[in-house]
Motif scaffolding. Structure first.
Motif, PDB file in Angstrom:
ATOM      1  N   UNK A  55       0.828  -1.205   0.000  1.00  0.00           N
ATOM      2  CA  UNK A  55       0.000   0.000   0.000  1.00  0.00           C
ATOM      3  C   UNK A  55       0.862   1.255   0.000  1.00  0.00           C
ATOM      4  N   UNK A  56       1.939   1.227   0.752  1.00  0.00           N
ATOM      5  CA  UNK A  56       2.837   2.380   0.812  1.00  0.00           C
ATOM      6  C   UNK A  56       3.425   2.682  -0.561  1.00  0.00           C
ATOM      7  N   UNK A  57       3.765   1.649  -1.304  1.00  0.00           N
ATOM      8  CA  UNK A  57       4.309   1.854  -2.652  1.00  0.00           C
ATOM      9  C   UNK A  57       3.261   2.479  -3.574  1.00  0.00           C
ATOM     10  N   UNK A  58       2.005   2.148  -3.371  1.00  0.00           N
ATOM     11  CA  UNK A  58       0.927   2.690  -4.219  1.00  0.00           C
ATOM     12  C   UNK A  58       0.507   4.086  -3.804  1.00  0.00           C
ATOM     13  N   UNK A  59       0.701   4.446  -2.535  1.00  0.00           N
ATOM     14  CA  UNK A  59       0.146   5.704  -2.017  1.00  0.00           C
ATOM     15  C   UNK A  59       1.189   6.706  -1.561  1.00  0.00           C
ATOM     16  N   UNK A  60       2.429   6.320  -1.427  1.00  0.00           N
ATOM     17  CA  UNK A  60       3.502   7.169  -0.893  1.00  0.00           C
ATOM     18  C   UNK A  60       3.241   7.580   0.555  1.00  0.00           C
ATOM     19  N   UNK A  61       2.434   6.785   1.258  1.00  0.00           N
ATOM     20  CA  UNK A  61       2.188   6.984   2.692  1.00  0.00           C
ATOM     21  C   UNK A  61       3.141   6.048   3.430  1.00  0.00           C
ATOM     22  N   UNK A  62       3.847   6.545   4.464  1.00  0.00           N
ATOM     23  CA  UNK A  62       4.829   5.700   5.149  1.00  0.00           C
ATOM     24  C   UNK A  62       4.199   4.593   5.992  1.00  0.00           C
ATOM     25  N   UNK A  63       4.967   3.527   6.162  1.00  0.00           N
ATOM     26  CA  UNK A  63       4.597   2.416   7.040  1.00  0.00           C
ATOM     27  C   UNK A  63       5.408   2.544   8.316  1.00  0.00           C
ATOM     28  N   UNK A  64       4.746   2.496   9.452  1.00  0.00           N
ATOM     29  CA  UNK A  64       5.442   2.438  10.739  1.00  0.00           C
ATOM     30  C   UNK A  64       5.374   0.991  11.201  1.00  0.00           C
ATOM     31  N   UNK A  65       6.381   0.221  10.850  1.00  0.00           N
ATOM     32  CA  UNK A  65       6.339  -1.227  11.056  1.00  0.00           C
ATOM     33  C   UNK A  65       6.473  -1.657  12.510  1.00  0.00           C
ATOM     34  N   UNK A  66       7.033  -0.817  13.350  1.00  0.00           N
ATOM     35  CA  UNK A  66       7.226  -1.207  14.749  1.00  0.00           C
ATOM     36  C   UNK A  66       6.429  -0.355  15.729  1.00  0.00           C
ATOM     37  N   UNK A  67       5.410   0.341  15.229  1.00  0.00           N
ATOM     38  CA  UNK A  67       4.630   1.232  16.094  1.00  0.00           C
ATOM     39  C   UNK A  67       3.727   0.470  17.050  1.00  0.00           C
ATOM     40  N   UNK A  68       3.181  -0.655  16.582  1.00  0.00           N
ATOM     41  CA  UNK A  68       2.288  -1.456  17.403  1.00  0.00           C
ATOM     42  C   UNK A  68       3.018  -2.694  17.902  1.00  0.00           C
ATOM     43  N   UNK A  69       2.771  -3.036  19.144  1.00  0.00           N
ATOM     44  CA  UNK A  69       3.409  -4.191  19.765  1.00  0.00           C
ATOM     45  C   UNK A  69       2.350  -5.201  20.181  1.00  0.00           C
ATOM     46  N   UNK A  70       2.654  -6.470  19.974  1.00  0.00           N
ATOM     47  CA  UNK A  70       1.805  -7.542  20.506  1.00  0.00           C
ATOM     48  C   UNK A  70       2.484  -7.996  21.789  1.00  0.00           C
ATOM     49  N   UNK A  71       1.795  -7.857  22.910  1.00  0.00           N
ATOM     50  CA  UNK A  71       2.416  -8.064  24.214  1.00  0.00           C
ATOM     51  C   UNK A  71       2.577  -9.515  24.611  1.00  0.00           C
ATOM     52  N   UNK A  72       1.754 -10.396  24.090  1.00  0.00           N
ATOM     53  CA  UNK A  72       1.926 -11.813  24.375  1.00  0.00           C
ATOM     54  C   UNK A  72       1.427 -12.636  23.203  1.00  0.00           C
ATOM     55  N   UNK A  73       1.841 -13.898  23.206  1.00  0.00           N
ATOM     56  CA  UNK A  73       1.508 -14.807  22.119  1.00  0.00           C
ATOM     57  C   UNK A  73       0.118 -15.373  22.368  1.00  0.00           C
TER      58      UNK A  73
END
Length: 147
Positions: A55-73
């Motif tokens: 989507x970022x490649x299509x829209x030039x909107x950045x991806x914040x890949x580490x902004x959200x964290x999953x706290x447990x499995x």
């Protein structure tokens, strides 16, 4: 979708992203649904991140890949009812300490929507942290499990 998620058919990402219609308004940032680190290592990729990057490649909107964290499995949700999914994900996510979303229009990216429990939990988290709006972007919708 199944091949992308479980068999690393990564070439499907671009083709699937091309099926997405243009949005009337793009978000300011793409945030992919995070995987817990052990699940990420086992799978070898985060399909939501790959979709967000397309989507970022299509829209030039950045991806914040580490902004959200999953706290447990959390256990896999594939066989859970709507209520079980909601309980399974309660407080399972956090915003990374260095990330600020206050006032931003966020595009939350996931591969498949079933009951909406994941997106609802993450949307509530982002709104608590001041996001101006949260758009849910998913590639597929499955029938909801029976409650």
């Amino acid at each position: 979708m199944h091949a992308l998620k479980y068999r690393s058919a990564l070439g499907a990402v671009e083709a699937l992203a091309e099926l997405w219609p243009s949005a009337p308004s793009s978000p300011q940032v793409w945030l992919p649904v995070p995987l817990y680190p052990t699940r990420l290592r086992h799978r070898g990729h985060n399909q939501s991140l790959l979709i967000a990057q397309a989507l970022a490649r299509r829209t030039a909107v950045p991806v914040w890949s580490n902004a959200l964290l999953r706290l447990w499995d959390t256990p896999s949700q594939t066989q859970l009812t709507r209520d079980q999914r909601r309980r399974n994900l309660s407080d399972a996510f956090a915003l990374a300490p260095e990330v600020a979303v206050r006032g931003l229009h966020v595009g939350l990216v996931d591969d498949v929507l079933t009951t909406g429990a994941t997106l609802a939990e993450l949307s509530a988290l982002l709104r608590r942290h001041g996001a101006a709006s949260v758009q849910a972007w998913v590639l597929a919708r499955t029938p909801a499990p029976h409650d």
